[in-house]
Design an enzyme around this catalytic site. Structure first.
Site, PDB file in Angstrom:
ATOM      1  N   GLU A 161      -7.363 -16.435  14.341  1.00  0.00           N
ATOM      2  CA  GLU A 161      -6.166 -17.107  13.797  1.00  0.00           C
ATOM      3  C   GLU A 161      -4.907 -16.632  14.512  1.00  0.00           C
ATOM      4  O   GLU A 161      -4.004 -17.427  14.793  1.00  0.00           O
ATOM      5  CB  GLU A 161      -6.087 -16.874  12.286  1.00  0.00           C
ATOM      6  CG  GLU A 161      -7.206 -17.614  11.552  1.00  0.00           C
ATOM      7  CD  GLU A 161      -7.239 -17.349  10.059  1.00  0.00           C
ATOM      8  OE1 GLU A 161      -7.210 -16.161   9.678  1.00  0.00           O
ATOM      9  OE2 GLU A 161      -7.292 -18.312   9.286  1.00  0.00           O
ATOM     10  N   GLU A 168     -15.290 -15.980   8.030  1.00  0.00           N
ATOM     11  CA  GLU A 168     -14.898 -15.663   6.653  1.00  0.00           C
ATOM     12  C   GLU A 168     -15.906 -16.114   5.597  1.00  0.00           C
ATOM     13  O   GLU A 168     -16.136 -15.426   4.609  1.00  0.00           O
ATOM     14  CB  GLU A 168     -13.528 -16.279   6.333  1.00  0.00           C
ATOM     15  CG  GLU A 168     -12.357 -15.509   6.904  1.00  0.00           C
ATOM     16  CD  GLU A 168     -12.050 -15.837   8.352  1.00  0.00           C
ATOM     17  OE1 GLU A 168     -12.877 -16.478   9.027  1.00  0.00           O
ATOM     18  OE2 GLU A 168     -10.958 -15.459   8.801  1.00  0.00           O
TER      19      GLU A 168
HETATM   20  N1  COA Z   1     -12.506  -4.719   8.631  1.00  0.00           N
HETATM   21  C1  COA Z   1     -12.742  -3.429   8.411  1.00  0.00           C
HETATM   22  N2  COA Z   1     -13.662  -2.712   9.089  1.00  0.00           N
HETATM   23  C2  COA Z   1     -14.356  -3.361  10.031  1.00  0.00           C
HETATM   24  C3  COA Z   1     -14.155  -4.721  10.300  1.00  0.00           C
HETATM   25  C4  COA Z   1     -13.181  -5.408   9.557  1.00  0.00           C
HETATM   26  N3  COA Z   1     -12.909  -6.683   9.767  1.00  0.00           N
HETATM   27  N4  COA Z   1     -15.005  -5.086  11.286  1.00  0.00           N
HETATM   28  C5  COA Z   1     -15.701  -3.995  11.616  1.00  0.00           C
HETATM   29  N5  COA Z   1     -15.311  -2.962  10.867  1.00  0.00           N
HETATM   30  C6  COA Z   1     -15.781  -1.565  10.967  1.00  0.00           C
HETATM   31  C7  COA Z   1     -17.236  -1.426  10.578  1.00  0.00           C
HETATM   32  O1  COA Z   1     -17.367  -1.229   9.184  1.00  0.00           O
HETATM   33  C8  COA Z   1     -17.645  -0.209  11.349  1.00  0.00           C
HETATM   34  O2  COA Z   1     -17.130   0.913  10.680  1.00  0.00           O
HETATM   35  P1  COA Z   1     -17.963   2.265  10.603  1.00  0.00           P
HETATM   36  O3  COA Z   1     -18.121   2.707  12.027  1.00  0.00           O
HETATM   37  O4  COA Z   1     -17.135   3.132   9.760  1.00  0.00           O
HETATM   38  O5  COA Z   1     -19.253   1.884   9.965  1.00  0.00           O
HETATM   39  C9  COA Z   1     -16.866  -0.344  12.645  1.00  0.00           C
HETATM   40  O6  COA Z   1     -15.778  -1.213  12.332  1.00  0.00           O
HETATM   41  C10 COA Z   1     -17.651  -0.926  13.798  1.00  0.00           C
HETATM   42  O7  COA Z   1     -18.253  -2.139  13.379  1.00  0.00           O
HETATM   43  P2  COA Z   1     -19.787  -2.493  13.717  1.00  0.00           P
HETATM   44  O8  COA Z   1     -20.081  -3.770  13.048  1.00  0.00           O
HETATM   45  O9  COA Z   1     -20.635  -1.325  13.406  1.00  0.00           O
HETATM   46  O10 COA Z   1     -19.699  -2.649  15.302  1.00  0.00           O
HETATM   47  P3  COA Z   1     -20.272  -3.787  16.228  1.00  0.00           P
HETATM   48  O11 COA Z   1     -19.742  -3.471  17.565  1.00  0.00           O
HETATM   49  O12 COA Z   1     -21.730  -3.942  16.000  1.00  0.00           O
HETATM   50  O13 COA Z   1     -19.605  -5.169  15.724  1.00  0.00           O
HETATM   51  C11 COA Z   1     -17.871  -6.675  15.031  1.00  0.00           C
HETATM   52  C12 COA Z   1     -18.222  -5.349  15.757  1.00  0.00           C
HETATM   53  C13 COA Z   1     -16.365  -6.757  14.981  1.00  0.00           C
HETATM   54  C14 COA Z   1     -18.450  -7.861  15.778  1.00  0.00           C
HETATM   55  C15 COA Z   1     -18.442  -6.672  13.610  1.00  0.00           C
HETATM   56  O14 COA Z   1     -18.068  -5.481  12.987  1.00  0.00           O
HETATM   57  C16 COA Z   1     -17.983  -7.794  12.743  1.00  0.00           C
HETATM   58  O15 COA Z   1     -18.519  -8.865  12.771  1.00  0.00           O
HETATM   59  N6  COA Z   1     -16.946  -7.539  11.903  1.00  0.00           N
HETATM   60  C17 COA Z   1     -16.508  -8.445  10.888  1.00  0.00           C
HETATM   61  C18 COA Z   1     -15.670  -9.523  11.435  1.00  0.00           C
HETATM   62  C19 COA Z   1     -15.166 -10.400  10.329  1.00  0.00           C
HETATM   63  O16 COA Z   1     -15.861 -10.803   9.440  1.00  0.00           O
HETATM   64  N7  COA Z   1     -13.880 -10.702  10.418  1.00  0.00           N
HETATM   65  C20 COA Z   1     -13.266 -11.568   9.499  1.00  0.00           C
HETATM   66  C21 COA Z   1     -12.685 -10.803   8.400  1.00  0.00           C
HETATM   67  S1  COA Z   1     -11.779 -11.906   7.386  1.00  0.00           S
END
Ligand code: COA
Length: 694
Positions: free
Chosen positions: A103, A123
């Site tokens: 966004e 989301e």
């Molecule tokens: N908010 C808060 N914490 C987040 C986050 C978010 N949007 N996205 C990732 N994290 C944290 C994870 O909990 C993890 O924390 P930890 O190390 O304390 O466990 C850390 O960031 C790394 O994330 P992880 O998923 O283990 O790494 P990855 O490299 O496999 O994947 C992403 C990274 C970003 C692709 C994946 O975390 C993801 O899909 N995140 C959510 C994205 C999302 O839904 N965004 C929309 C929110 S409205």
């Protein structure tokens, strides 16, 4: 500084720096606004590049902030500030731009990405809708149909696809920042008009109502019971029918309803539970992960073939070993036809099939697998057979090979003792079909080395599975807790229910299939064998349902014989209630001296789920599972438990542990010792605590 400000020539560079994933915390939102204001005010700045520090752009809103009081500024304000900038703003995307991250990028006037970048609006997967303009801006940028698909599925797209859809303006090899600055300079030179998506019309085709109606019915089918995809479609509809600001206002209202909803809470819980499961108190990054270059699988049956495919799918060469050439031929033919099916469904290309099939080779006897870095045994579920296999592996495998068993019930420590290297032995329990189901239960034996555990976790990630580590007990965590669930389902059928009633209760609850339909897929003969392995240890006075054994004796093995708890038309997998089964059940009840009674759906739900929860609590108390959330992750990925309900242990918390405990005690009074409450359940109930906060 969470948003660092620097300048290269006439270009201001805004770098979001909020490890680990540059989530949009309040400091980042504030930082973006301040940096944009500064760049706009600075006469020496002609254009702005927004980039993320580290391996990623912005992973979205900070999920931990949902449910807490919102702190200004809102993300929409930060995005509005970007979009309103009179100077061009270019988003430079590496890693992911997800949710609020995309966004923000859509608020920028241009977007440029690295080839490995991914963008998406996930989301709905945490029970929300994109709340900061994504729903309104994306269809204006790429058209209604592809935007709708991305918003409703939540699935990200890779850079090349994003470029062809028009989400990014360019894909840049090499240094991203340099490419983004060059892009900005070209925009300045060419005087390219700034593209403010909120000011553009949303050109929906005349048939948009049909498009949305179809999307609604697909979402209702694919995400049965889940609200967020449907609400996202409502938001898209508003984006079509209302002016930008009004539509965004409506979206914010809807998101305000969704954030405190039980579904979103459960989905957010599941997100963190999954990440928590990867963490082990005694294993950190310093533990060496062994390289896995060559794998071997013992057994080319359904499981062995599926496991071999997991390796091939991840590009790891794998050898298969079988007792007879005929059995191996059969296994390889099965693999070929499964890949062929994937080609026909358009899931992989024909060349990809050739590549994957080529990675799976025949091993020439045990001597042929001596170089494998990991061997997974998927032989017959019998301790004597397993021990013999492991003795042979011990003789032929190289010193640092990992020796894994795919056993679903047997004692991994006993298997390990068949070797002179128990530290190399581990259980890697795949779920059927192994190439599809995402759970990998990693069973850590008493002597398994840390390196072997860490390597198994890394393997899980590499082959696209969710690895959850647990200790040794009969059935481990997943099948043991599930066993209590199916046990009650079987008793309920003996007491008066029919398989179709029980299955419907769980289908309506949101599970992919009820326990009897699952038994027909897994094989009544497989269940029979598991029960026989337990005969010796089952106390004589313990209640036992013989009804499934009656089906087995009649050769009703499930889908594979077109008859099991249900009947199946040739070529169909649709379970059809079978009057013959009803006769068998009624007879079985009679023989057990049970007077059948009407059973309520509520009783079915409570008996099965609370049995699983009580068993889960025992497993936790025994230290076999590390955390309640690990059990939940296993049910989500191993048994199709509806994610929006969090998992059985989370469900217990949401019902209230005290209430669950009371019911367990009631059932104990009615049904006896199998319902002995877990001491942990009792402790939590009496102290007013929960599985999440014990
Ligand atoms: N908010 C808060 N914490 C987040 C986050 C978010 N949007 N996205 C990732 N994290 C944290 C994870 O909990 C993890 O924390 P930890 O190390 O304390 O466990 C850390 O960031 C790394 O994330 P992880 O998923 O283990 O790494 P990855 O490299 O496999 O994947 C992403 C990274 C970003 C692709 C994946 O975390 C993801 O899909 N995140 C959510 C994205 C999302 O839904 N965004 C929309 C929110 S409205």
């Amino acid at each position: 500084m969470t948003v660092a400000y620097s300048q290269q020539g006439a270009i201001a560079v805004l770098t979001v720096d909020n490890p680990p994933v540059n989530a949009l915390s309040v400091a980042v939102r504030q930082g973006i606004i301040e940096a944009i204001e500064r760049a706009v005010a600075d006469k020496a700045v002609a254009a702005i590049v927004l980039i993320g520090k580290g391996k990623t752009f912005i992973a979205g809103a900070d999920i931990r902030e949902f449910g807490k009081p919102a702190q200004p500024p809102r993300l929409t304000a930060a995005i509005a500030a970007i979009e309103a900038s009179p100077k061009p703003v270019v988003a430079a995307i590496d890693g992911v731009a997800l949710g609020g991250g995309l966004e923000v990028a859509l608020g920028c006037h241009f977007r440029i990405a690295t080839p490995r970048a991914q963008v998406g609006l996930p989301e709905v997967k945490i029970g929300l809708v994109p709340g900061a303009g994504g729903v309104e801006r994306l269809p204006r940028l790429i058209g209604l149909d592809p935007a709708l698909k991305m918003i409703v599925s939540g699935d990200p797209v890779r850079a090349d696809r994003a470029a062809s859809l028009g989400i990014v303006d360019a894909v840049a090899d090499g240094d991203l920042l340099a490419a983004a600055i060059a892009f900005a300079e070209r925009v300045l030179k060419d005087k390219t008009p700034l593209r403010r998506l909120s000011e553009m019309p949303l050109n929906a085709s005349a048939d948009w109502r049909t498009l949305l109606a179809n999307a609604r019915s697909t979402a209702a089918r694919q995400n049965r019971g889940q609200i967020s995809p449907l609400r996202a479609i409502d938001c898209v509809e508003n984006a079509i029918t209302l002016p930008f600001d009004k539509a965004l206002g409506e979206t914010q209202r809807i998101i305000g309803e969704l954030i405190p909803s039980e579904q979103s809470k459960a989905l957010r819980y599941a997100f963190f539970a999954e990440r928590e499961a990867a963490k082990l108190p005694d294993i950190d990054r310093s533990v060496e992960v062994k390289p896995l270059r060559l794998a071997a699988v013992i057994g080319a049956g359904t499981m062995g073939a599926g496991i071999a495919m997991c390796f091939a799918d991840a590009g790891i060469p794998v050898q298969i070993l079988e007792n007879s050439a005929a059995a191996l031929d059969q296994g390889l033919a099965r693999i070929d036809s499964l890949y062929q099916e994937m080609v026909q469904k358009g899931r992989i290309k024909a060349e990809e099939k050739t590549k994957r099939v080529g990675l799976i080779t025949r091993a020439s006897g045990y001597d042929g697998i001596g170089d494998a870095d990991i061997v997974i045994e998927a032989a017959f579920e019998d301790m004597a057979v397993k021990k013999e296999v492991f003795q042979r592996l011990d003789r032929v495998c190289k010193a640092d090979a990992m020796l894994a068993s795919n056993t679903s019930t047997l004692d991994v420590d006993e298997i390990a003792r068949a070797t002179k290297r128990p530290e190399s032995v581990i259980g890697l329990h795949f779920f059927s079909p192994a190439n599809v189901m995402r759970l990998l239960e990693i069973v850590r034996g008493a002597k398994t080395s840390k390196a072997v555990v860490a390597t198994s976790q890394a393997l899980a990630k590499r082959i696209g599975k969710v690895g959850v580590v647990c200790g040794v007990c009969h059935g481990f965590v997943a099948n043991r807790s599930r066993g209590a669930f199916t046990r009650e389902a079987n008793f309920l059928v003996d007491e008066g229910a029919l398989p179709q009633q029980v299955d419907k209760v769980f289908y309506d609850f949101g599970m992919a299939m009820g326990p009897f339909a699952v038994a027909d897929v897994a094989g009544i003969d497989v269940g029979w064998r598991v029960r026989r392995s337990l005969d010796a240890t089952r106390p004589n006075d313990m209640r036992y349902s013989p009804t499934a054994d009656r089906l087995y004796e009649l050769g009703r093995y499930g889908q594979k014989t077109q008859k099991g708890w249900y009947r199946y038309e040739p070529g169909s997998r649709t379970p059809l209630p079978d009057p013959d089964v009803e006769t068998i059940i009624l007879k079985s009840s009679r023989e057990q001296g049970i007077t059948r009674r009407a059973i309520s759906n509520e009783e079915i739900l409570a008996r099965c789920l609370y049995a699983a929860i009580n068993e889960g609590a025992k497993i936790l108390d025994e230290g076999i599972a590390l955390r309640a959330s690990d059990i939940d992750v296993m049910w989500l990925y191993g048994f199709g438990f509806p994610r929006w309900r969090g998992g059985p242990m989370y469900y217990a918390d949401s019902v209230g542990v005290a209430r669950v405990f009371e019911s367990v005690r009631d059932f104990q009074r009615q049904h006896g010792a199998l319902w002995t409450p877990s001491p942990l359940l009792q402790r939590l109930a009496e102290s007013g605590k929960s599985f999440a906060a014990p």
